[in-house]
Design an enzyme around this catalytic site. Structure first.
Site, PDB file in Angstrom:
ATOM      1  N   THR A   1     -55.992-125.317  91.888  1.00 27.87           N
ATOM      2  CA  THR A   1     -57.396-125.237  92.305  1.00 27.87           C
ATOM      3  C   THR A   1     -57.643-126.218  93.446  1.00 27.87           C
ATOM      4  OG1 THR A   1     -58.071-124.594  90.092  1.00 27.87           O
ATOM      5  CG2 THR A   1     -59.782-125.524  91.503  1.00 27.87           C
TER       6      THR A   1
ATOM      7  N   LYS B   1     -56.755-121.289  93.958  1.00 26.96           N
ATOM      8  CA  LYS B   1     -58.047-120.952  93.366  1.00 26.96           C
ATOM      9  C   LYS B   1     -59.126-121.777  94.049  1.00 26.96           C
ATOM     10  CE  LYS B   1     -60.152-121.557  88.803  1.00 26.96           C
ATOM     11  NZ  LYS B   1     -59.894-121.387  87.359  1.00 26.96           N
TER      12      LYS B   1
ATOM     13  N   ASP C   1     -64.392-115.994  81.871  1.00 26.42           N
ATOM     14  CA  ASP C   1     -63.939-117.299  81.362  1.00 26.42           C
ATOM     15  C   ASP C   1     -64.977-117.848  80.388  1.00 26.42           C
ATOM     16  OD1 ASP C   1     -62.835-119.753  80.850  1.00 26.42           O
ATOM     17  OD2 ASP C   1     -63.081-120.567  82.872  1.00 26.42           O
TER      18      ASP C   1
ATOM     19  N   LYS D   1     -58.301-120.028  76.741  1.00 28.63           N
ATOM     20  CA  LYS D   1     -58.032-121.475  76.768  1.00 28.63           C
ATOM     21  C   LYS D   1     -58.046-122.023  75.345  1.00 28.63           C
ATOM     22  CE  LYS D   1     -60.132-122.063  81.334  1.00 28.63           C
ATOM     23  NZ  LYS D   1     -61.284-122.557  82.096  1.00 28.63           N
TER      24      LYS D   1
ATOM     25  N   SER E   1     -56.519-123.928  81.325  1.00 29.63           N
ATOM     26  CA  SER E   1     -56.750-125.146  80.557  1.00 29.63           C
ATOM     27  C   SER E   1     -57.969-125.849  81.136  1.00 29.63           C
ATOM     28  CB  SER E   1     -55.536-126.074  80.608  1.00 29.63           C
ATOM     29  OG  SER E   1     -55.525-126.801  81.827  1.00 29.63           O
TER      30      SER E   1
HETATM   31 MG    MG Z   1     -63.070-120.899  85.073  1.00 28.88          MG
END
Ligand code: MG
Length: 360
Positions: A136, A161, A245, A269, A297
């Site tokens: 990310t 990301k 998510d 997650k 995570s």
């Molecule tokens: Mg997310």
């Protein structure tokens, strides 16, 4: 079995900036479960409950109270090899508290694997010992993002990301367009709006990026978690896959996403669903219904990410997973465990998670 907890704060090598916060440390509760055997030295299993105010709302103090209170009481007197019963008791010990349950679930799996002398991923049925991850980019202006994107590609990452949904869909479009221009057509680009768009902004922004040739792999959680109708509206109107998510913690949420046709994919997650056991159930349910999967995570260290990576190696997901969190650590709170090599996570061959103890 003896359960103990450790509050840890691991410094990051680079601040992790999102629209909601700037993190310089990863704060976690580590759970250690010892089998208490004395003849040949006791063996400990490890698990991690990360601090995630903005997703689960659970505090480390709350996780610690849950582990030391109802969960420890539920496991009292149980033999460490009675894994199935122990995992059942953890899930039934309290309502919610998925971070605490996830940490104990992982520690019990780690302990069971160690007692058999197996790595956690082998214990879960995997023979693969590397797993790929995305990385990310911290939130920033278009120039800063383009610079960071080139640096991460040079570090060996080929799935980037970008956090969007920062309040200005037009600026989001410009950032994404410039990052794609900076890295060229090779690397994959995925976006995470973290609930930050309205359904109309989401469709406008994603379609604009599609038309501009940004070549998005997926867009994560475009609209607020509870707005499944809105997410289905978006999913129907763009060709880029939509990944749920924050909308999906456990089975009930995934069933709702399936019923609404709200997303093409789900991000599983451990800290949202409560550990490896519930995560496997989610992955199987998703597969049965044609929903693609990735495992992600929170901002956590080698214990939490190592467990998620072991799960990925045993239950392959549909796309590159989102497991870069421990890569951000300058100093890990534990010794041993996973190792990053560019985008590859190497799973240890040592027993369990390969964690040998707290960093001195
Ligand atoms: Mg997310």
């Amino acid at each position: 079995m003896k359960i103990s907890t450790h509050l840890v704060s691991a410094p990051l090598h680079t601040p992790f900036v999102t629209a909601l916060r700037t993190a310089t440390h990863a704060d976690s509760l580590l759970v250690e479960i010892s089998d208490g055997s004395v003849s040949d030295g006791s063996v400990s299993g490890w698990g991690e409950a990360p601090q995630v105010w903005k997703v689960t709302g659970e505090s480390l103090a709350g996780a610690q109270a849950c582990v030391e209170g109802p969960i420890a009481a539920a496991l009292d007197g149980l033999e460490p090899d009675d894994l199935t019963e122990a995992l059942r008791r953890v899930q039934n010990a309290a309502v919610g508290n998925f971070g605490a349950k996830g940490a104990v679930d992982v520690a019990l799996h780690d302990l069971a694997a160690r007692r058999r002398g197996q790595s956690l991923h082998n214990f879960l049925g995997s023979t693969v010992d590397t797993v790929a991850t995305d990385v990310t980019l911290s939130v920033g202006d278009a120039d800063a993002l383009a610079t960071a994107a080139r640096a991460r590609v040079a570090d060996g990452f080929d799935v980037l990301k970008i956090k969007v949904g920062t309040g200005d869909a037009r600026a989001d479009f410009e950032r994404v367009r410039q990052v794609r221009a900076a890295i060229g057509p090779g690397p994959s680009l995925r976006l995470d709006a973290n609930q930050g768009w309205s359904r109309r902004d989401a469709v406008t922004a994603i379609r604009a990026m599609e038309d501009a040739g940004c070549d998005l792999e997926l867009v994560e959680q475009p609209v607020p978690a509870a707005d499944l109708e809105g997410m289905a509206w978006v999913t129907d109107r763009v060709s880029t896959p939509i990944l749920a998510d924050e909308s999906v913690f456990g089975v009930r949420d995934l069933v709702a996403v399936i019923r609404y046709g709200a997303a093409d994919m789900v991000n599983v997650k451990l800290a949202k669903c409560g550990g490896l056991g519930p995560a496997r159930t989610l992955l199987e349910l998703a597969r049965e219904h044609g929903i693609q999967t990735i495992i992600g995570s929170m901002m956590e260290g080698p214990v939490g990410v190592g467990a998620a990576a072991a799960l990925v190696s045993a239950y392959p997901t549909s796309a590159v997973n989102d497991l870069d969190a421990a890569w951000w650590l300058r100093e890990a709170p534990v010794t041993g465990g996973i190792r990053y090599d560019g985008a590859l996570i190497h799973l240890p061959s040592a027993p369990g998670l390969g964690v040998t103890g707290l960093t001195a």
